[in-house]
Design an enzyme around this catalytic site. Structure first.
Site, PDB file in Angstrom:
ATOM      1  N   ASP A 188       0.836  -1.201   0.000  1.00 26.17           N
ATOM      2  CA  ASP A 188       0.000   0.000   0.000  1.00 26.17           C
ATOM      3  C   ASP A 188       0.872   1.252   0.000  1.00 26.17           C
ATOM      4  OD1 ASP A 188      -2.212  -1.628   0.161  1.00 26.17           O
ATOM      5  OD2 ASP A 188      -2.342  -1.503   2.343  1.00 26.17           O
TER       6      ASP A 188
HETATM    7  N1  URA Z   1      -1.345  -6.108   3.637  1.00 27.43           N
HETATM    8  C1  URA Z   1      -1.825  -4.848   3.703  1.00 27.43           C
HETATM    9  O1  URA Z   1      -2.877  -4.596   4.290  1.00 27.43           O
HETATM   10  N2  URA Z   1      -1.126  -3.871   3.095  1.00 27.43           N
HETATM   11  C2  URA Z   1       0.045  -4.084   2.455  1.00 27.43           C
HETATM   12  O2  URA Z   1       0.637  -3.136   1.929  1.00 27.43           O
HETATM   13  C3  URA Z   1       0.539  -5.406   2.411  1.00 27.43           C
HETATM   14  C4  URA Z   1      -0.191  -6.402   3.013  1.00 27.43           C
END
Ligand code: URA
Length: 266
Positions: A108
């Protein structure tokens, strides 16, 4: 001599012209010819040593060597190579890498940590496809104190709006006044999965950093820096591909393997 027939999208991707998915789009949209004939069917194969393959009328270049690099993605950088919204991307952080690579999976915008970039589609597929159950471990800071019951639920699998999660491994690694630090290992890779799993047990994620992916560990790589994998690391990835294991019981790979409950795909 035996003809080496290879799928067109794989041949195109191997030259660095486009990712496999983009190569498929090139084929479907009629921009690829083999021996002068337009080819739009995705299953089409060709022999690069004998067939004349052109994209937009230009001959394909020779395949590029595989490269693998590990980046410590900082927060507030897109884990894609371009962003229509103009936000910083990982491409900005790997300037000087002349071979075209693509990120293996996503982190993310506000997540950090280990991001592999490569032009090796088989390695990418093996690391990402839930069928192969490759472990991804995250260091996670959550709001509130995680109870043993919360951990039991996460390890058992929790219900999200897109279905039950496969069991995770959760280890408490520290605590502050009002937060907990955890190491969470999952073997799938759904969108925002770790955040959604922790929210499902009542603990919003405050910070999330990927520290391991299959045989790779982030180690002391500085945020925003990248390095090429060592031969040993690259070989460990290729070994995963060679021995692709379909995990029948993803919650217990080792246990399952010893019981013969995994199936080796050749
Ligand atoms: N899980 C998440 O919620 N975000 C990420 O960036 C990676 C795994």
């Amino acid at each position: 001599m035996e003809r080496r027939k290879i799928r067109l999208q794989k041949l195109i991707a191997a030259t660095g012209l486009a990712s496999r998915r983009k190569a498929e789009q090139l084929i479907v949209s009629g921009r690829v010819t083999v021996n002068g004939q337009v080819v739009t069917a995705l299953g089409t194969t060709a022999d690069p040593t004998r067939d004349h393959i052109k994209v937009d009328g230009k001959h394909l270049k020779a395949a590029q060597p595989f490269v693998y690099l590990m980046l410590n993605k900082p927060k507030y950088v897109m884990s894609t190579m371009d962003d229509p919204g103009g936000r910083p991307t990982v491409k900005d952080l790997i300037r000087g890498v002349s071979i075209r690579v693509f990120p293996v999976g996503r982190l993310d915008f506000d997540s950090e940590g280990l991001l592999l970039l490569t032009n090796d589609g088989n390695v990418a597929q093996t690391l990402l496809h839930p069928r192969y159950g490759v472990a991804k471990t995250y260091l996670v800071k959550v709001k509130g104190m995680l109870t043993d019951e919360d951990i039991r639920l996460l390890e058992q699998g929790v219900r999200l709006d897109d279905g039950m999660t496969a069991p995770a491994q959760v280890k408490k690694v520290g605590k502050a006044e009002q937060n907990s630090w955890l190491e969470v290992t999952i073997r799938e890779g759904r969108k925002h999965q770790v955040k959604r799993m922790l929210l499902a047990v009542g603990h919003p994620v405050i910070r999330l950093k990927r520290i391991r992916m299959g045989p790779l560990s982030l180690g002391r790589l500085e945020p925003g820096s990248f390095r090429f994998l060592t031969d040993r690391e690259a070989n460990a990835l290729r070994e995963l591909v060679r021995k692709r294991i379909r995990v029948v019981e993803p919650e217990a790979t080792e246990k399952a393997r010893s019981k013969g409950a995994v199936q080796v795909i050749r």
